[in-house]
Design an enzyme around this catalytic site. Structure first.
Site, PDB file in Angstrom:
ATOM      1  NE  ARG A 173      -7.950  -9.537  -4.747  1.00 52.97           N
ATOM      2  CZ  ARG A 173      -9.057  -9.104  -4.183  1.00 52.97           C
ATOM      3  NH1 ARG A 173     -10.221  -9.353  -4.737  1.00 52.97           N
ATOM      4  NH2 ARG A 173      -9.026  -8.390  -3.074  1.00 52.97           N
ATOM      5  CD  GLU A 192     -10.617  -1.905  -2.535  1.00 54.11           C
ATOM      6  OE1 GLU A 192     -11.342  -2.901  -2.540  1.00 54.11           O
ATOM      7  OE2 GLU A 192      -9.860  -1.634  -1.592  1.00 54.11           O
ATOM      8  CD  GLU A 200      -4.909   5.902   4.423  1.00 56.01           C
ATOM      9  OE1 GLU A 200      -4.046   5.979   3.529  1.00 56.01           O
ATOM     10  OE2 GLU A 200      -5.985   5.324   4.261  1.00 56.01           O
ATOM     11  CG  ASN A 227      -8.182  -5.029  -4.199  1.00 60.50           C
ATOM     12  OD1 ASN A 227      -7.215  -4.988  -3.449  1.00 60.50           O
ATOM     13  ND2 ASN A 227      -9.395  -4.705  -3.800  1.00 60.50           N
ATOM     14  CG  HIS A 234     -11.829  -1.947   8.446  1.00 56.29           C
ATOM     15  ND1 HIS A 234     -12.280  -0.658   8.305  1.00 56.29           N
ATOM     16  CD2 HIS A 234     -11.199  -2.006   9.634  1.00 56.29           C
ATOM     17  CE1 HIS A 234     -11.925   0.036   9.372  1.00 56.29           C
ATOM     18  NE2 HIS A 234     -11.282  -0.756  10.204  1.00 56.29           N
ATOM     19  CD  GLU A 278      -6.498  -2.481  -1.081  1.00 58.16           C
ATOM     20  OE1 GLU A 278      -5.357  -2.953  -0.947  1.00 58.16           O
ATOM     21  OE2 GLU A 278      -7.508  -3.044  -0.646  1.00 58.16           O
ATOM     22  CE  LYS A 296      -3.684  -2.123   2.762  1.00 59.96           C
ATOM     23  NZ  LYS A 296      -4.734  -2.523   1.830  1.00 59.96           N
TER      24      LYS A 296
END
Ligand code: ADP
Ligand code: ADP
Ligand code: MG
Length: 672
Positions: free
Chosen positions: A299, A275, A200, A297, A235, A295, A116
């Site tokens: 896939r 995202e 963050e 992903n 989450h 981030e 990340k």
């Protein structure tokens, strides 16, 4: 296009990939652990190779064995699904080295987005907006703390290598920072083998909105609109939908372009998801939304079906075409949104117990009748069948239910109707919880943010959609049906059934939500039946009771002015009741039902008190399971059910209906 691919995954995603491959005439190779030897995904493929082991590290993460399986079966490409090896750069490289096509992005793109912190530095350079924060290499605790102070509390500490909602800590106050950092590092080291973190700003009431992107090997990248995945617990996503409510054309365009810029910055090819965390300022139509990269992903995502539903596309087909070197099937200006789609993740877990995952066998697993809905309105993606077990080795997701409608209102109505038809017995699931989330004011009015479940806590947890009266009525009806099952196909249309034992009262004892409860069934002189339901001491007011058996096995119940159509399933003394209004279970605890237990060794069953045999519910030769009703006795102006003390086969009935029996008299014999 490929002739044969290997699917390096299990469960619903392996089945999902196999379905598209089959449609395209591509043969498939499954791999499986020992626990999955007879799993649905194995049967969904043309060939299967055993990997051995149960736990992922002994099976689905054994990539040398997977590569060996691909070689041995002549597969040309490997689809990794999600989870497991899907974001493993070394595996993607090893596939290429073995002459296999990895159906996913180039290894370099996986690495670039894998951490990340590093990916955020890259995105910063590409001009993609970021949440204010620190994502540097220097991990000195004092420095991290100074950065947190600079950002301003609350902050979020995240494991740089984290995923699946793990390795995150929100910190509200400066004095809590050091302890939270230490805890996060430990968790990160344990879960991901890397204790690096980033810090963050903790966005308040954020929305999670992600953009589906697709790139081909010829340098083209398109975005396939957004998914709103704000409804989360721990989450982790619970409900996902597309398009995002309240999204404007202008914001969608900016987010889409930012996502494409992110993908382009890492030379992306294949399906990916960028995202974003979206900060909302203000309420209603004037609310402004700022978005920040969270981030990528690299896939196919669990929730990809909602994008398929609104675009009419098959994203696995796109993956296969792109991996085979074909250009993207459509250009950006050819992509359109049709209607609205919502996905619900049906999981083996107990929402009322901190969403703790549960395991067990799917004794009953009935899905909504997708054909009964409009075409394409309801889709179920799963990797299990009735009778399969949910084991502790893998994910707790049982199925994904995806609905589509002309608009959000229609999709939501279909979601509720379809969830109401899901019947699972054998282990706790979140099905009723999902129905309550979908019906909650926040979700129904599309006031979405990641705190939705917390905010609606009062209507989501420890709820009982189906009160005791209806649940008890269903259980009583079910009991009458199983006793009469041998005598007539429809015991409730029979007028004479009760005449023989006149104005008899009959007591049923249950436990409901851990409390004892009782139902008293009586028949008036006019032949009408009455049911009183309540706590044993308080009792209840008798209300007119009726029920009819429907051709599909459901019971149409009437209790006072309440009406319900119930599906009832029994499992080891638990009576599970499923209605449109909700579902619940009660536990039959007739104090006399097992009165013969002590003397039942050797398979005998005795009368608990002097009385008269009303009926037998079984015949010699019938196999019975523990708790199954065997006979009904009448004593002390009440009827009592004699239930099987153990599993067995009925050897002999020693009396006939109408016979008087003494206390302790043996009524029937069971063979083990
Ligand atoms: P999505 O982002 O597609 O909704 P999830 O975040 O739920 O998917 O993760 C998809 C699957 O991958 C799940 O089975 C999850 O358990 C698994 N997963 C994701 N990231 C990791 C990780 N870093 N380590 C282990 N499993 C992961
Ligand atoms: P994972 O790799 O585990 O999926 P993400 O970085 O995607 O981790 O974050 C997972 C979820 O955590 C998000 O969907 C969001 O709900 C929440 N989250 C992440 N970053 C923030 C933030 N800065 N502020 C508030 N919530 C956040
Ligand atoms: Mg994420």
């Amino acid at each position: 296009m490929f002739d044969k691919i290997l699917i390096a995954n299990r469960g619903e995603i392996a089945c999902r990939v196999a379905a598209t491959a089959r449609r395209l005439g591509i043969r498939t190779v499954a791999v499986h652990s020992d626990a999955d030897a007879r799993a649905k995904h194995v049967q969904a493929c043309d060939e299967a190779v055993a990997l051995g082991g149960d736990a992922p590290k002994d099976s689905y993460l054994q990539w040398q064995r997977i590569l060996g399986a691909a070689r041995a079966t002549g597969a040309q490409a490997v689809h990794p699904g999600y989870g497991f090896l899907s974001e493993n750069e070394a595996f993607a490289r090893a596939c290429a080295d073995a002459g296999l096509v990895f159906i996913g992005p180039p290894p370099a793109a996986i690495r670039a987005m894998g951490l990340k912190a590093a990916s955020k530095q890259l995105m910063e350079r590409a001009g993609v907006p970021l949440v204010p924060g620190y994502h540097g290499a220097d991990q000195d605790p004092a420095l991290l703390r100074r950065e947190a102070d600079r950002i301003g509390y609350p902050v979020l500490i995240k494991a740089s290598a984290g995923g699946g909602g793990k390795g995150m800590r929100a910190v509200d106050r400066a004095e809590d920072f050091d302890a939270a950092l230490a805890a996060c590092r430990r968790e990160a080291a344990n879960s991901f083998g890397d204790d690096a973190v980033l810090v963050e700003k903790y966005v308040q009431r954020p929305r999670h909105i992600e953009i589906q992107v697709f790139g081909d090997a010829h340098g083209d990248i398109v975005w396939l609109f957004e998914r709103d995945c704000s409804v989360q617990r721990r989450h982790q996503k619970v409900l996902e939908e597309a398009p995002a409510p309240g999204m404007t054309g202008a914001l969608r365009q900016r987010m889409g372009e930012a996502a494409v810029a992110a993908a382009r910055a890492v030379g992306y090819v294949g399906a990916g998801t960028v995202e974003f965390i979206v900060e909302q300022r203000g309420e209603g139509p004037d609310a402004a939304m700022d978005f920040f990269f969270m981030e990528m992903n690299t896939r196919l995502q669990v929730e990809h079906p909602v994008t398929e539903a609104i675009t009419g596309l098959d994203l696995v087909e796109w993956q296969l075409r792109v991996a085979a070197g074909e250009p993207l099937p459509l250009r950006q200006d050819q992509l359109r949104i049709h209607g609205h789609a919502i996905e619900a993740r049906i999981c083996a877990e107990n929402p009322d117990n901190g969403f703790l995952p549960t395991t067990g066998t799917l004794r009953v697993y009935r899905k909504p009748d997708a054909v009964a809905f409009a075409r394409g309105a309801v889709r179920i993606d799963d990797g299990v069948r009735e009778g399969d077990a949910i084991t502790p080795f893998y994910d707790s997701m049982i199925a994904k239910l995806i609905v589509h409608g002309a608009d959000r209102r229609e999709a939501l109505a279909r979601l509720d109707a379809a969830l109401a038809q899901v019947r699972i017995v054998g282990l706790p699931t979140n099905v009723q919880f999902l129905r309550r989330v979908a019906a909650s004011p926040s979700f129904a009015e599309a006031r979405l943010d990641t705190a939705l479940i917390e905010r609606e806590r009062a209507v989501l947890f420890d709820q009982e959609a189906l009160g005791l009266p209806l649940a008890a009525a269903a259980a009583v009806a079910h009991q009458l049906r199983s006793e009469a099952a041998l005598e007539t196909a429809d015991p409730f249309s029979r007028r004479d059934g009760w005449r023989s034992h006149g104005a008899m009262a009959r007591r049923f004892d249950f436990a409901f939500r851990g409390e004892p409860a009782q139902a008293l069934l009586t028949r008036g002189r006019d032949g009408r039946r009455w049911l009183a339901v309540g706590a044993p001491t308080a009792g209840g007011d008798a209300e007119p009771f009726g029920c009819d058996l429907r051709p599909d096995g459901a019971l149409d119940l009437r209790l006072g002015d309440r009406r319900a159509t119930a599906h009832v399933h029994e499992n080891h003394g638990e009576v599970h009741v499923f209605c449109r209004q909700g579902a619940t279970q009660i536990i039959a605890t007739d104090p006399l039902a097992h009165a013969g237990d002590a003397r039942a060794e050797g398979g005998r069953l005795t009368a608990p008190m002097p009385g008269r045999i009303v009926s037998f519910a079984v015949r010699p030769g019938d196999a019975v399971t523990r708790g199954q009703p065997l006979a009904v006795m009448e004593a002390m102006k009440m009827e009592h059910t004699i239930a099987a003390p153990a599993d067995g086969v009925v050897a002999d009935l020693l009396y006939a209906p109408g016979d008087q029996v003494a206390e302790g008299a043996e009524l029937l014999r069971l063979a083990a």
